[in-house]
Motif scaffolding. Sequence first.
Motif, PDB file in Angstrom:
ATOM      1  N   ALA A  32       0.867  -1.306  -0.007  1.00 12.84           N
ATOM      2  CA  ALA A  32      -0.047   0.066   0.027  1.00 12.84           C
ATOM      3  C   ALA A  32       0.967   1.158   0.072  1.00 12.84           C
ATOM      4  CB  ALA A  32      -0.993  -0.085   1.225  1.00 12.84           C
ATOM      5  N   SER A  33       0.182   2.408  -0.365  1.00 12.86           N
ATOM      6  CA  SER A  33       0.663   3.658  -0.356  1.00 12.86           C
ATOM      7  C   SER A  33       2.295   3.751  -0.549  1.00 12.86           C
ATOM      8  CB  SER A  33       0.283   4.485   1.074  1.00 12.86           C
ATOM      9  OG  SER A  33       0.657   3.629   1.995  1.00 12.86           O
ATOM     10  N   PRO A  34       3.042   4.046  -1.404  1.00  6.93           N
ATOM     11  CA  PRO A  34       2.130   3.830  -2.811  1.00  6.93           C
ATOM     12  C   PRO A  34       2.165   2.389  -3.271  1.00  6.93           C
ATOM     13  CG  PRO A  34       4.698   4.467  -3.212  1.00  6.93           C
ATOM     14  CD  PRO A  34       4.321   4.314  -1.700  1.00  6.93           C
ATOM     15  N   GLY A  35       1.048   1.902  -4.256  1.00 11.20           N
ATOM     16  CA  GLY A  35       0.933   0.524  -4.554  1.00 11.20           C
ATOM     17  C   GLY A  35       1.967   0.300  -5.435  1.00 11.20           C
ATOM     18  N   ARG A  36       2.754  -0.730  -4.915  1.00 13.31           N
ATOM     19  CA  ARG A  36       3.894  -1.303  -5.621  1.00 13.31           C
ATOM     20  C   ARG A  36       3.923  -2.875  -5.732  1.00 13.31           C
ATOM     21  NH1 ARG A  36       8.135   2.281  -3.113  1.00 13.31           N
ATOM     22  NH2 ARG A  36       8.443   3.848  -4.628  1.00 13.31           N
ATOM     23  N   LEU A  37       4.192  -3.340  -6.781  1.00 15.67           N
ATOM     24  CA  LEU A  37       4.265  -5.042  -6.698  1.00 15.67           C
ATOM     25  C   LEU A  37       5.759  -5.279  -6.000  1.00 15.67           C
ATOM     26  CD1 LEU A  37       3.296  -5.731 -10.280  1.00 15.67           C
ATOM     27  CD2 LEU A  37       1.715  -5.271  -8.420  1.00 15.67           C
ATOM     28  N   ILE A  38       5.499  -6.065  -4.789  1.00 16.89           N
ATOM     29  CA  ILE A  38       6.365  -6.325  -3.987  1.00 16.89           C
ATOM     30  C   ILE A  38       7.154  -7.803  -4.334  1.00 16.89           C
ATOM     31  CG2 ILE A  38       6.468  -4.409  -2.317  1.00 16.89           C
ATOM     32  CD1 ILE A  38       5.081  -6.416  -0.366  1.00 16.89           C
ATOM     33  N   ALA A  39       6.063  -8.638  -4.587  1.00 16.80           N
ATOM     34  CA  ALA A  39       6.353 -10.116  -4.465  1.00 16.80           C
ATOM     35  C   ALA A  39       5.733 -10.547  -5.630  1.00 16.80           C
ATOM     36  CB  ALA A  39       6.465 -10.702  -3.202  1.00 16.80           C
ATOM     37  N   ASP A  40       6.342 -11.835  -6.248  1.00 18.66           N
ATOM     38  CA  ASP A  40       5.738 -12.737  -7.252  1.00 18.66           C
ATOM     39  C   ASP A  40       5.969 -14.111  -6.967  1.00 18.66           C
ATOM     40  OD1 ASP A  40       4.891 -13.760  -9.683  1.00 18.66           O
ATOM     41  OD2 ASP A  40       5.944 -12.157 -10.891  1.00 18.66           O
TER      42      ASP A  40
END
Lengths: 299, 322
Positions: A246-254
């Motif tokens: 959240a805040s900012p919306g980032r992709l952190i894991a896959d």
Amino acid sequence: MSGIEYAAAESGMGMGTEGDGEANTLPPLGKTHTTQLKADKGQVTIEGVTVDFGGNVAVDDATLEIRPGEFLCLLGPSGCGKSTLMNTVAGFVRPTAGCVSVDGVQVEQPGLDRGMVFQQHSLFPWKTVCDNVAFGPLMANLGKDQARATARSFLEMVGLSGYENRYPGVLSGGMKQRVGIARALANYPKVLLMDEPFGALDAQTRLVMQENLLQIWSEFGITVIFVTHDIDEAVFLADRVVIMSASPGRLIADLPVELERPRSLAMTTSDVYIRTKQRCMELIRTESKRAFDQQRSVA
Amino acid sequence: MESNAAALTEREAAGLVEAEGSETSRTSLREVELSTEAGPGDAIRLAEAMEDDTIPHFDKFLGHLGTLPWDRYGVRLGAIVGAVILWHVLSVNHVDMLINFANIPNPVVVGDQLVFLLGTSEFYRHILVSLERIAISFGIAAVLGIFIGIIMGRSRIFSDIMMPYIEILRPIPAVAWIPMAILMLPTEEASIIYITTLGAFFPIVLSTLHGVEQTSGVYIRAAQSLGAGRIAIMRHVVLPGALPSIMSGLAIGMGVAWFSLLAGEIISGQYGIGYFTWNAYSLVEYESIVIGMLIIGGLGTLSTWLVKQASKPALRWQESET
């Protein structure tokens, strides 16, 4: 619609009731979708997408490649921008920067190659169940009769043949979502976008719906992007879980989910399942804590 | 920006960010009965109050015909009979307490006069002329009101252009329009039609606008993702979604149309039930005043009931809503 040709011969359809001998010009939907569609259609490419709602950055530089026929869950806490990211794929929101493309064609606006299932209240209450599902085929310039015939075969697939002339107001939450899924699929889209579709359902109904969805997905071989904040749901459904902060919306894991298909409820006690779930929880907890600390320092 | 607008209007975009699942408030026809008794201002206030679902359920009379248990019709009939008896007693005895009943004709005299009038072709002509004016004016107001209301609901610029006119002209009562209408329009008949149309127009346009504005963004997005273009969205989503509001606007508009028509007929015109009533006062035929009033009340109620009945098939889907 060329898509109808994909339909194959009789098969005991998922949760569908058996055909009742009613004059049905279209063959029931069959399992051959899997091989036909999975190979080439429904590749979603998200490249450096940023969505900025006037200073409020909902999605920050998201890059993601979704393979044709893949079931991808976008997991994250409420308000992290996962719905916004999906809305850029749907074409409802235009990225401030970056671009989204499906099978190499850049997404400019909503279109019938991307079916959408919303959380709730999205069936047209003034149309019957049948006309709701027939709406997509009708917009695709199928005649009224053919659109209805298509709708009936899709309603049969989701086991709601008996409700075609009812209005959505009389359906339960789970039934509404089944109609919603049938409606989204009736145009044979390449990609199915689902925005917390089972979020408003009770836990038991949700489990049944998840299994039903997996069955439909395996029969259609369609690419699915599924937004949820429920870790169990994400791990149970997905080939791959992508976690968003959240805040900012980032992709952190896959995270790939190495559970075999078809999935069953029994797998939810397996080691692989538990390990994947734990990994998700750790990532989300760290993320939530960071966000929490951040909020506290601001306050 | 232009291609952006193709994907969704600014308004829908705003809706995307917040209030995703806001319940569409259901307006019903239940408030409408009042409008036949109230002035145009009241009716419009009612139209505004419809946005608020907390207003009390006004008891329905004709709206529920056929669904109420018989004993309740008995009570209602009894109420009317009681009023007639009271009226009779007060007027026969020439009671003069605050309200003076000395000059009020009693029900028996009124009944005799009604029987006499029903034997004259003049009386029917008054009624038919009024009905014709209502039909023409209401038709014009309905078409214009729905059309303009829908465009206002879908176009911000058009809404901003129209709104000041509506706000300023709306509170002007029908009676106040009469001198200007006579100056502006070639015939008295046209003036009456104009005044009546104007009265019906405002509640219809405002209710339509309200209905269109409350169309949930999620329906529009669902339609877009199913391949619907602007026209298809208008036809399959916006219009049916606004229909409950439009229908209650029509029913309120019908009430206001009668109110405005009577104002116009009293001041000018040679026929019409309003003229008949006012003329009876000039001719000191007090029985006819009462008859004129009751005819107006009856026709107003009947026409509003007809509008509601006509709207029922289109709103069948609402019956399943909880």
